[in-house]
Design an enzyme around this catalytic site. Structure first.
Site, PDB file in Angstrom:
ATOM      1  N   ASP A 104      -3.905 -43.761  -3.249  1.00  0.00           N
ATOM      2  CA  ASP A 104      -3.841 -44.764  -4.299  1.00  0.00           C
ATOM      3  C   ASP A 104      -4.320 -44.199  -5.643  1.00  0.00           C
ATOM      4  O   ASP A 104      -5.274 -44.688  -6.227  1.00  0.00           O
ATOM      5  CB  ASP A 104      -4.719 -45.951  -3.860  1.00  0.00           C
ATOM      6  CG  ASP A 104      -4.730 -47.072  -4.870  1.00  0.00           C
ATOM      7  OD1 ASP A 104      -3.659 -47.422  -5.376  1.00  0.00           O
ATOM      8  OD2 ASP A 104      -5.830 -47.599  -5.157  1.00  0.00           O
TER       9      ASP A 104
ATOM     10  N   GLU B  86     -10.908 -42.533   4.694  1.00  0.00           N
ATOM     11  CA  GLU B  86     -10.135 -43.526   5.437  1.00  0.00           C
ATOM     12  C   GLU B  86      -9.014 -42.924   6.286  1.00  0.00           C
ATOM     13  O   GLU B  86      -7.857 -43.330   6.176  1.00  0.00           O
ATOM     14  CB  GLU B  86      -9.554 -44.575   4.472  1.00  0.00           C
ATOM     15  CG  GLU B  86     -10.623 -45.404   3.786  1.00  0.00           C
ATOM     16  CD  GLU B  86     -10.047 -46.578   2.997  1.00  0.00           C
ATOM     17  OE1 GLU B  86      -8.819 -46.667   2.848  1.00  0.00           O
ATOM     18  OE2 GLU B  86     -10.841 -47.408   2.530  1.00  0.00           O
TER      19      GLU B  86
ATOM     20  N   TYR C 173     -13.526 -54.372   1.814  1.00  0.00           N
ATOM     21  CA  TYR C 173     -13.070 -55.176   0.664  1.00  0.00           C
ATOM     22  C   TYR C 173     -12.994 -56.645   1.048  1.00  0.00           C
ATOM     23  O   TYR C 173     -11.930 -57.257   0.987  1.00  0.00           O
ATOM     24  CB  TYR C 173     -11.719 -54.637   0.165  1.00  0.00           C
ATOM     25  CG  TYR C 173     -11.864 -53.328  -0.572  1.00  0.00           C
ATOM     26  CD1 TYR C 173     -12.168 -53.313  -1.930  1.00  0.00           C
ATOM     27  CD2 TYR C 173     -11.747 -52.111   0.081  1.00  0.00           C
ATOM     28  CE1 TYR C 173     -12.346 -52.120  -2.620  1.00  0.00           C
ATOM     29  CE2 TYR C 173     -11.924 -50.910  -0.586  1.00  0.00           C
ATOM     30  CZ  TYR C 173     -12.219 -50.933  -1.941  1.00  0.00           C
ATOM     31  OH  TYR C 173     -12.403 -49.744  -2.618  1.00  0.00           O
TER      32      TYR C 173
ATOM     33  N   GLU D   3     -17.493 -47.816  -0.448  1.00  0.00           N
ATOM     34  CA  GLU D   3     -16.580 -48.482  -1.391  1.00  0.00           C
ATOM     35  C   GLU D   3     -16.713 -49.971  -1.196  1.00  0.00           C
ATOM     36  O   GLU D   3     -16.845 -50.443  -0.061  1.00  0.00           O
ATOM     37  CB  GLU D   3     -15.102 -48.126  -1.127  1.00  0.00           C
ATOM     38  CG  GLU D   3     -14.673 -46.757  -1.570  1.00  0.00           C
ATOM     39  CD  GLU D   3     -13.165 -46.508  -1.384  1.00  0.00           C
ATOM     40  OE1 GLU D   3     -12.370 -47.462  -1.453  1.00  0.00           O
ATOM     41  OE2 GLU D   3     -12.815 -45.343  -1.164  1.00  0.00           O
TER      42      GLU D   3
HETATM   43  C1  BDP Z   1      -9.591 -47.838  -0.593  1.00  0.00           C
HETATM   44  C2  BDP Z   1      -9.191 -46.408  -0.914  1.00  0.00           C
HETATM   45  C3  BDP Z   1      -9.074 -46.166  -2.412  1.00  0.00           C
HETATM   46  C4  BDP Z   1      -8.282 -47.275  -3.049  1.00  0.00           C
HETATM   47  C5  BDP Z   1      -9.004 -48.590  -2.802  1.00  0.00           C
HETATM   48  C6  BDP Z   1      -8.278 -49.787  -3.428  1.00  0.00           C
HETATM   49  O1  BDP Z   1     -10.120 -45.510  -0.351  1.00  0.00           O
HETATM   50  O2  BDP Z   1      -8.481 -44.907  -2.642  1.00  0.00           O
HETATM   51  O3  BDP Z   1      -8.071 -47.077  -4.420  1.00  0.00           O
HETATM   52  O4  BDP Z   1      -9.023 -48.816  -1.421  1.00  0.00           O
HETATM   53  O5  BDP Z   1      -7.363 -50.296  -2.789  1.00  0.00           O
HETATM   54  O6  BDP Z   1      -9.155 -48.200   0.668  1.00  0.00           O
HETATM   55  O7  BDP Z   1      -8.592 -50.158  -4.543  1.00  0.00           O
END
Ligand code: BDP
Length: 459
Positions: free
Chosen positions: A17, A258, A311, A347
């Protein structure tokens, strides 16, 4: 109905991404050496009470008749230890340790290791290596630097900006480091590839701790776990360790981001990869960044520190901020119960388009991003008293991606815009990081001012 494309039409598909910029991203340096030359230096540092120990190995190429002299100089240019030959140990009584930014009033202390080589023809080679004396260790629930618990309050980055794209840019780099200091960030992960050497040199000098990640991103297909990929991945780790081994700022290697770590071949793959990386560097812990389930991840048994991405209320439960705390709580509890290792939230975040305001908070507004962060923080505040050893926001700044309906002119999860202007969330994080830093220095929650002078920080 199948779509029609012109004959020969294809698009390069990448499984990550961030925008796949072409061209040369970094300076290419051509240099000459004498016939017999210093090819490589390795230093490993340790501490015995107040004595700093610097073990060194020097590799020379091109000839056999030479003499090596080694001097270690402090920041005032005074010689504090010296040795001869291509291997040895230097001892520094009353050592000034290399400390991370905000962990000590004199962070990032660097000695200089001067290596001088003389040959009978008196052609000599000379090399100076900055050396930070520090130790890194991991227990069941702590990450230790110089024997003291270290909490990563930092960011994930990308090498990305307007106009330059991925190209190396000194003004941008200095701006980013000033923002890290403003934010009270003490660390970052080089998501999802090794950054330029200049970045690591600055980290050494600013005391910004680094989780050094190799380009193992997008390992999401079962065929990625074959022998050929593994062989290449081992080589990639060899190159990375060889390049970055002497940076005191680098405290951990990340072998992937990931990957599909819940499929059967992942167990052998990560066992081999992590064992190999540990053999290359006996001094640093090794991890990879997982988004698998705590009881399905087959690589997790081999890492020293668990790094998890999640997330909540972003890629599922859209708009339901109320799920974050219970979901995050059970994420941490489950991982810790199963693996008994320190955990980093490697993250978390939400997209925010700067200038979009919504009350009550709705996705893509600055308020929603702020609310996601605050919900994560309240759980992190409980768990950091136990076994959570870090939090790295996704992302430091907005960055370009390929085009898709998921992305609004790139990924907007930055707390700064792509032009490095703060969104609301930057102020939330700044307040938090300074508070954490001041607490761990025993100053309670009273925010103390930071200085922007040549020394990164003064209490
Ligand atoms: C995570 C990835 C990262 C993405 C992020 C996203 O590690 O590279 O940019 O999600 O979706 O899963 O913002």
């Amino acid at each position: 109905m199948p779509l029609w494309y012109p004959k020969g039409y294809f698009v390069q598909d990448t499984k990550f991404d961030f925008f796949n910029y072409a061209g040369l991203h970094r300076s290419v340096v051509l240099y000459t050496t004498p016939t017999t030359y210093i090819d490589d230096i390795t230093v490993i540092t340790n501490v015995d009470q107040d004595i700093g120990l610097v073990d060194y190995w020097i590799s020379v190429q091109g000839g056999e008749h030479f003499q090596l002299e080694v001097h270690l100089l402090d920041e005032d240019g005074k010689v504090v230890a010296h040795g001869t030959g291509n291997q040895g140990q230097l001892q520094v009584p009353g050592v000034n340790l290399w400390w991370p930014y905000l962990m000590h009033e004199r962070p990032a202390y660097l000695y200089s290791l001067e290596v001088k080589m003389t040959t009978p023809e008196s052609v000599s080679d000379f090399y100076t290596l900055p050396v930070g004396i520090r130790t890194v260790a991991v227990t069941k629930s702590k990450f230790l630097i110089n024997g003291k618990p270290f909490y990563f309050h930092g960011v994930n980055k990308h090498e990305d900006s307007d106009i330059r794209g991925k190209g190396f840019d000194w003004p941008l780099l200095i701006k980013d480091f000033n923002l890290l200091r403003w934010l009270g960030a003490n660390s970052f992960r080089t998501s999802h590839y090794p950054y330029s050497e200049e970045v690591l040199q600055l980290c050494d000098r600013y005391g910004i701790v680094v989780i050094d990640e190799c380009p193992g991103v997008g390992i999401v297909l079962p065929q990625s776990f074959g022998n050929e990929s593994l062989r290449h991945h081992l080589e990639v780790m060899e190159e990375l360790v060889r390049r970055d081994k002497n940076h005191p700022a680098v405290v951990m290697w990340s072998v992937a981001n990931e990957p599909l770590s819940a499929i059967k071949p992942a167990a052998y793959y990560f066992k081999t990869l992590i064992t190999h990386t540990k053999a290359l560097d006996l001094t640093r812990p090794v991890t990879f960044v997982s988004n698998a389930k705590y009881d399905a991840d087959l690589g997790a048994p081999y890492v020293d520190v668990i790094c998890i991405n999640s997330y909540f209320s972003w890629y599922h439960d859209y708009g339901h901020l109320e799920v974050i705390q219970p979901q995050l709580n059970s994420q941490f509890e489950n991982w810790y119960k199963t693996h008994q290792k320190p955990i980093i939230q490697s993250e978390y975040g939400a997209d925010a388009i700067p200038g979009i305001h919504e009350d009550p908070p709705r996705m893509f507004s600055e308020e929603y991003q702020k609310a996601v962060l605050e919900n994560y923080h309240s759980v992190l505040d409980q768990k950091r008293k136990e076994y959570v050893v870090g939090e790295l926001i996704w992302n430091f700044a907005d960055f370009m991606t390929n085009q898709s309906p998921m992305r609004v002119v790139g990924n907007k999860k930055g707390i700064f815009t792509r032009q490095r202007q703060p969104k609301t969330s930057a102020f939330i994080l700044r307040e938090r990081y300074w508070r954490i830093a001041n607490e761990s220095r025993g100053h309670g929650s009273e925010p103390r001012t930071q200085c922007f002078g040549s020394r990164p920080f003064t209490f």
